[in-house]
Scaffold this active site. Structure first.
Site, PDB file in Angstrom:
ATOM      1  N   GLU A 203       0.840  -1.208   0.000  1.00 48.90           N
ATOM      2  CA  GLU A 203       0.000   0.000   0.000  1.00 48.90           C
ATOM      3  C   GLU A 203       0.872   1.255   0.000  1.00 48.90           C
ATOM      4  O   GLU A 203       0.776   2.113   0.887  1.00 48.90           O
ATOM      5  CB  GLU A 203      -0.997  -0.025   1.168  1.00 48.90           C
ATOM      6  CG  GLU A 203      -1.954  -1.199   1.043  1.00 48.90           C
ATOM      7  CD  GLU A 203      -3.200  -1.149   1.932  1.00 48.90           C
ATOM      8  OE1 GLU A 203      -3.256  -0.309   2.844  1.00 48.90           O
ATOM      9  OE2 GLU A 203      -4.108  -1.966   1.693  1.00 48.90           O
ATOM     10  N   GLU A 325      -4.855  -8.792  -0.804  1.00 49.19           N
ATOM     11  CA  GLU A 325      -5.681  -8.570   0.391  1.00 49.19           C
ATOM     12  C   GLU A 325      -7.132  -8.490  -0.045  1.00 49.19           C
ATOM     13  O   GLU A 325      -7.484  -7.637  -0.867  1.00 49.19           O
ATOM     14  CB  GLU A 325      -5.277  -7.288   1.133  1.00 49.19           C
ATOM     15  CG  GLU A 325      -3.966  -7.428   1.884  1.00 49.19           C
ATOM     16  CD  GLU A 325      -3.607  -6.208   2.737  1.00 49.19           C
ATOM     17  OE1 GLU A 325      -4.530  -5.555   3.272  1.00 49.19           O
ATOM     18  OE2 GLU A 325      -2.398  -5.929   2.855  1.00 49.19           O
TER      19      GLU A 325
HETATM   20  O1  AHR Z   1      -5.153  -6.318   6.600  1.00 57.82           O
HETATM   21  C1  AHR Z   1      -5.093  -5.212   7.429  1.00 57.82           C
HETATM   22  C2  AHR Z   1      -4.472  -4.005   6.758  1.00 57.82           C
HETATM   23  O2  AHR Z   1      -5.276  -3.606   5.694  1.00 57.82           O
HETATM   24  C3  AHR Z   1      -3.121  -4.235   6.126  1.00 57.82           C
HETATM   25  O3  AHR Z   1      -2.088  -4.088   7.033  1.00 57.82           O
HETATM   26  C4  AHR Z   1      -3.069  -3.146   5.105  1.00 57.82           C
HETATM   27  O4  AHR Z   1      -2.265  -3.500   4.001  1.00 57.82           O
HETATM   28  C5  AHR Z   1      -4.514  -2.924   4.722  1.00 57.82           C
HETATM   29  O5  AHR Z   1      -4.846  -1.590   4.726  1.00 57.82           O
END
Ligand code: AHR
Length: 521
Positions: A203, A325
């Site tokens: 991110e 994710e």
């Molecule tokens: O999964 C939790 C958080 O969500 C992670 O650390 C981040 O990459 C995302 O914003």
């Protein structure tokens, strides 16, 4: 013609043009699936079924790792045996670590060598807790070996250096004589682990450094230059930190500005969440459920749009879209640390998993890797622990049922679905994907997200002849149903008897709010 009951589907038998089958069959009912069993060309990479474990809350410490000296919770070198045994059944193909946001604060050299000498660190993103670094590179790679899974390590770009990152790759992967392989051997590991998957930051548009896409593309080029794709493990994957949901500009810039010889994957993160109103994980309303499913099904558009951008720059589809994710994100359980993201997991989560994995399967030409967030005790977890106790969640069961698709040939399908309506909006009630494994066995995963109505589905199989169908179903009385430490098997799969095969037509009675996996031979 009667075929032996346990023979595999015979392909290439019915070569009726798909369009004819479709128009003839639509009349049978509202839900119609046409599976083109003779048109498969893409493989569903098992890496779509990856998981993600961050130093966050009780995922690593307490979830996986309880320490070598723990006499209360059975463990192997500090890693919980119950969790490993449960996860092994999912055949997890890859595990992403150490973050997430944590990754861009993590300095790997603090987590190697004698534990007593490791410095502590503050987990500034997640709860501000102090960690003693007792779980580091060796422990993570030991966990991967115990699970039989491939590691996916995210390197520190935000607060780390190119040298630190390159040395980590050398430490884990380099076979010959080098300062980092010498250090590895000093720390007790002779042979390199050969880590194949590397994330270049996380991110970068946010917690990874608040960079613009243009700036990150340049930073990426520098980092990737010093992580040669061939270093120590044949063909290593460098995965660029990707867009948040619908940030198409991010993907456009990465695909345009990064030479493709330096790039094996581009990531994408998407959570099924309303950031202004997350809702309780278990006490949610029908409207909140509908909203979650709307956001989960949005993955279809995201994958299509990001893929279309990638197609323009990379028509050969060399670069993978890596959704590293995804999952549901709710309010934390009452009384728990808000920075630990601990949430229960209900049939709503099973619905998210079922439809999302169908989307990934159906787009496996470009989506070649994905990671559910997160494995243990965090967000849409597959395993929850409470001291000595452990349970598996409805999401776990979906992952286990869908494992039949790992590395199987995607069978393209067309789908016509009845609508599930809520608050004046409509969503397709039925979702599906199909594949054929290396033994010729066909598997079809079907989801009905409608909580009120069962769905009759007619599945027309063209291009193959099958003689038997068996199935499993995950269903429960209410969409809020979940497993607890006192009732850990409240939601679990059962044999499914609602499918009848008649020639090339399969009639399926999908219960309300259910996930069904059918096996045809
Ligand atoms: O999964 C939790 C958080 O969500 C992670 O650390 C981040 O990459 C995302 O914003």
């Amino acid at each position: 013609m009667l075929l032996p009951v346990y023979s595999s589907c015979i392909t290439g038998w019915a070569s009726v043009p798909a369009i004819l089958v479709m128009s003839a069959a639509v009349a049978f009912g509202q839900n119609k699936v046409v599976i083109n069993a003779d048109l498969g060309k893409d493989t569903i990479s098992r890496h779509i079924y990856g998981h993600f474990s961050e130093h966050l809350g009780r995922c690593i410490y307490g979830g996986y790792y309880v320490g070598e000296g723990n006499a209360r919770i059975p463990n192997t070198r500090g890693i919980r045996n119950d969790v490993v045994n449960a996860l092994k059944k999912l055949k997890i193909p890859n595990l992403r670590w150490p973050g997430g946001c944590f990754a861009d604060t993590y300095h790997w050299k603090d987590g190697i060598g004698p534990k007593a000498k490791r410095p502590s660190m503050v987990n500034s993103w997640w709860g501000g807790v102090t960690e003693d670094n007792s779980f580091g590179t060796h422990e993570f790679l030991d966990l991967c070996e115990q699970l039989g899974t491939e590691p996916y390590i995210t390197g520190n770009v935000g607060s780390g250096t190119v040298k630190e990152f390159a040395q980590w790759v050398q430490y884990t992967n380099f076979e010959g004589v080098s300062p980092m392989s010498a250090l590895r051997k000093e720390n007790g590991r002779e042979k390199p682990w050969k880590v194949h998957f590397w994330g270049v930051g996380n991110e970068a548009w946010g917690c990874g450094g608040n960079m613009t896409a243009e700036h990150y593309a340049n930073v990426y080029r520098t980092f990737a230059t010093f992580i040669p794709a061939s270093w120590g493990s044949g063909s290593l994957w460098r995965i660029a930190s990707g867009a948040a949901s619908g940030d198409y500009h991010w993907t456009e810039v990465l695909m345009r500005d990064i030479p493709h010889g330096l790039l094996e994957g581009v990531a994408l993160h998407h959570y099924s969440v309303d950031w202004n109103h997350k809702s309780s994980a278990t006490k949610f309303t029908e409207a909140e459920y509908f909203d979650t499913m709307l956001r989960a099904l949005h993955m279809e558009e995201l994958v299509q749009q990001h893929s279309a951008i990638m197609d323009r720059h990379d028509p050969q589809k060399k670069v993978a879209l890596v959704v590293d994710e995804w999952g549901g994100w709710y309010d934390v359980e009452p009384g728990t640390n808000p920075g630990f993201l601990y949430q229960q997991n209900t049939m709503r989560d099973a619905m998210i998993a079922g439809v999302t994995l169908n989307i990934f399967n159906n787009h496996c030409d470009r989506v070649r890797m994905a990671n559910l967030a997160q494995t243990v005790n965090v967000l849409q977890a597959v395993v929850l622990t409470d001291e000595e106790r452990m349970l598996v969640t409805p999401t776990y069961h979906v992952m286990e049922m869908y494992a039949v698709h790992h590395d199987a040939l995607l069978l393209p399908l067309s789908l016509k679905s009845a609508m599930f309506t809520g608050g004046g909006k409509s969503l397709p009630a039925v979702s599906a994907s199909a594949s054929r494994d290396k033994d010729g066995v066909m598997n079809i995963s079907l989801v009905n997200i409608d909580t009120g109505k069962p769905q009759d589905v007619v599945v027309e199989i063209r291009g193959a002849s099958c003689s038997s169908v068996t199935g499993r179903v995950l269903v429960s009385e209410k969409v809020q149903d979940h497993n607890t430490f006192d009732d850990p098997d409240h939601v679990k799969p059962a044999e499914f008897k609602g499918a009848k095969l008649d020639g090339s037509t399969l009639r399926v009675q999908l219960p309300a709010c259910s996930v069904v996996v059918l096996t045809l031979r």
